[in-house]
Motif scaffolding. Structure first.
Motif, short mmCIF file in Angstrom:
data_model
loop_
_atom_site.label_atom_id
_atom_site.label_comp_id
_atom_site.label_asym_id
_atom_site.label_seq_id
_atom_site.Cartn_x
_atom_site.Cartn_y
_atom_site.Cartn_z
N GLN A 23 77.84 -63.81 59.91
CA GLN A 23 78.96 -63.26 59.37
C GLN A 23 78.95 -61.67 58.94
OE1 GLN A 23 78.96 -65.19 55.36
NE2 GLN A 23 78.88 -63.03 54.30
N VAL A 24 80.06 -61.18 58.79
CA VAL A 24 80.16 -59.67 58.60
C VAL A 24 81.26 -59.70 57.72
CG1 VAL A 24 81.03 -57.68 59.58
CG2 VAL A 24 79.91 -59.29 61.05
N VAL A 25 80.79 -58.79 56.49
CA VAL A 25 81.93 -58.59 55.19
C VAL A 25 82.20 -57.19 55.53
CG1 VAL A 25 81.97 -58.27 52.82
CG2 VAL A 25 80.56 -60.12 53.74
N VAL A 26 83.40 -57.03 55.58
CA VAL A 26 84.18 -55.75 55.86
C VAL A 26 85.08 -55.03 54.88
CG1 VAL A 26 85.59 -54.68 57.51
CG2 VAL A 26 84.20 -56.71 58.39
N PRO A 27 84.62 -53.94 54.58
CA PRO A 27 85.86 -53.13 53.54
C PRO A 27 87.05 -52.76 53.95
CG PRO A 27 84.19 -51.47 54.13
CD PRO A 27 83.97 -53.01 54.98
N GLY A 28 87.94 -53.82 54.13
CA GLY A 28 89.46 -53.47 54.42
C GLY A 28 90.20 -52.88 53.54
N SER A 29 91.08 -52.11 54.35
CA SER A 29 91.97 -51.26 53.40
C SER A 29 92.72 -52.00 52.52
CB SER A 29 93.14 -50.35 54.04
OG SER A 29 93.90 -51.60 54.87
N GLU A 30 92.73 -53.35 52.53
CA GLU A 30 93.55 -54.30 51.64
C GLU A 30 92.49 -55.07 50.78
OE1 GLU A 30 96.83 -54.43 50.98
OE2 GLU A 30 97.09 -52.63 52.51
N GLY A 31 91.22 -54.57 50.87
CA GLY A 31 90.08 -55.26 49.90
C GLY A 31 89.39 -55.95 51.19
N GLU A 32 88.00 -56.32 50.66
CA GLU A 32 86.99 -56.85 51.35
C GLU A 32 87.35 -58.30 51.78
OE1 GLU A 32 83.06 -56.69 49.55
OE2 GLU A 32 82.87 -54.76 49.51
N PHE A 33 86.74 -58.44 53.12
CA PHE A 33 86.97 -59.81 53.78
C PHE A 33 85.82 -60.09 54.45
CE2 PHE A 33 89.01 -56.83 56.83
CZ PHE A 33 88.59 -57.22 58.07
N ALA A 34 85.57 -61.29 54.63
CA ALA A 34 84.38 -61.71 55.48
C ALA A 34 85.04 -62.36 56.64
CB ALA A 34 83.81 -63.03 54.66
N VAL A 35 84.20 -62.28 57.84
CA VAL A 35 84.45 -62.87 59.16
C VAL A 35 83.46 -63.56 59.34
CG1 VAL A 35 85.01 -62.25 61.55
CG2 VAL A 35 85.62 -60.79 59.77
N LEU A 36 83.53 -65.05 59.82
CA LEU A 36 82.76 -66.19 60.24
C LEU A 36 83.17 -66.27 61.59
CD1 LEU A 36 83.07 -67.86 56.70
CD2 LEU A 36 81.03 -66.51 57.70
N PRO A 37 82.02 -67.17 62.12
CA PRO A 37 82.37 -67.99 63.39
C PRO A 37 83.63 -68.68 63.36
CG PRO A 37 80.04 -68.10 63.02
CD PRO A 37 80.81 -67.68 61.74
N GLY A 38 84.32 -68.52 64.37
CA GLY A 38 85.60 -69.45 64.60
C GLY A 38 86.87 -68.49 64.08
N HIS A 39 86.74 -67.44 63.36
CA HIS A 39 87.69 -66.67 62.75
C HIS A 39 88.54 -66.10 63.89
CE1 HIS A 39 89.62 -63.58 60.18
NE2 HIS A 39 89.20 -64.18 59.23
N SER A 40 89.93 -65.98 63.35
CA SER A 40 90.92 -65.31 64.55
C SER A 40 90.42 -63.95 64.66
CB SER A 40 92.21 -65.70 63.76
OG SER A 40 92.81 -66.82 63.90
N PRO A 41 90.64 -63.36 65.82
CA PRO A 41 90.47 -61.93 66.08
C PRO A 41 91.14 -60.99 65.06
CG PRO A 41 90.59 -62.88 68.43
CD PRO A 41 91.21 -64.03 66.94
N VAL A 42 90.47 -59.99 64.65
CA VAL A 42 90.93 -59.22 63.66
C VAL A 42 91.07 -57.69 63.95
CG1 VAL A 42 90.81 -58.43 61.23
CG2 VAL A 42 90.87 -60.84 61.96
N VAL A 43 91.94 -56.68 63.74
CA VAL A 43 91.97 -55.47 63.79
C VAL A 43 92.32 -54.95 62.54
CG1 VAL A 43 92.59 -53.58 64.83
CG2 VAL A 43 91.95 -55.34 66.61
N SER A 44 91.43 -54.28 61.71
CA SER A 44 91.84 -53.91 60.51
C SER A 44 91.42 -52.49 60.22
CB SER A 44 91.15 -54.60 59.34
OG SER A 44 91.26 -54.28 58.29
N SER A 45 92.29 -51.73 59.58
CA SER A 45 91.84 -50.34 59.01
C SER A 45 90.75 -50.43 57.94
CB SER A 45 92.95 -49.65 58.49
OG SER A 45 93.72 -50.45 57.27
N LEU A 46 90.00 -49.71 57.89
CA LEU A 46 88.88 -49.58 56.82
C LEU A 46 89.13 -48.63 55.77
CD1 LEU A 46 85.97 -49.95 59.28
CD2 LEU A 46 87.31 -51.81 58.09
#
Length: 68
Positions: A23-46
Motif C-alpha cells: 500500500q502507498v498513500v500519496v499526497p495528490g494535488s486533489e487530496g490524498e489517495f491510497a494505491v493498493l494491489p490491482g489498482h489501475s496505473p496512475v500518474v498524478s501531480s503531488l
C-alpha cells in the motif's frame, strides 16, 4: 509476490524507492489517495506532504515530498 505491486518514487536526480509494496498513500494535488494491489496505473501531480509506503516485507517508509 501476490498482494503486492511495484512501487517506484523517482525524482529528476535519482530513484528514491523501487520496491514491492502492499500500500502507498500519496499526497495528490486533489487530496490524498491510497494505491493498493490491482489498482489501475496512475500518474498524478503531488502537493507537499508525506508519502507513506508499506513495503512487501512490512517495512514502512515515510518520505516528505515537496510536490511534483
Amino acid at each position: 509476490m501476490a498482494g503486492t505491486f511495484k512501487f517506484e518514487l523517482v525524482t529528476p536526480e535519482r530513484m528514491v524507492v523501487s520496491e514491492d509494496a502492499t500500500q502507498v498513500v500519496v499526497p495528490g494535488s486533489e487530496g490524498e489517495f491510497a494505491v493498493l494491489p490491482g489498482h489501475s496505473p496512475v500518474v498524478s501531480s503531488l502537493r507537499p506532504g508525506i508519502l507513506d509506503a508499506t513495503l512487501a516485507n512490512a517495512r514502512k517508509v515515510r518520505v516528505f515530498v515537496k510536490g511534483g
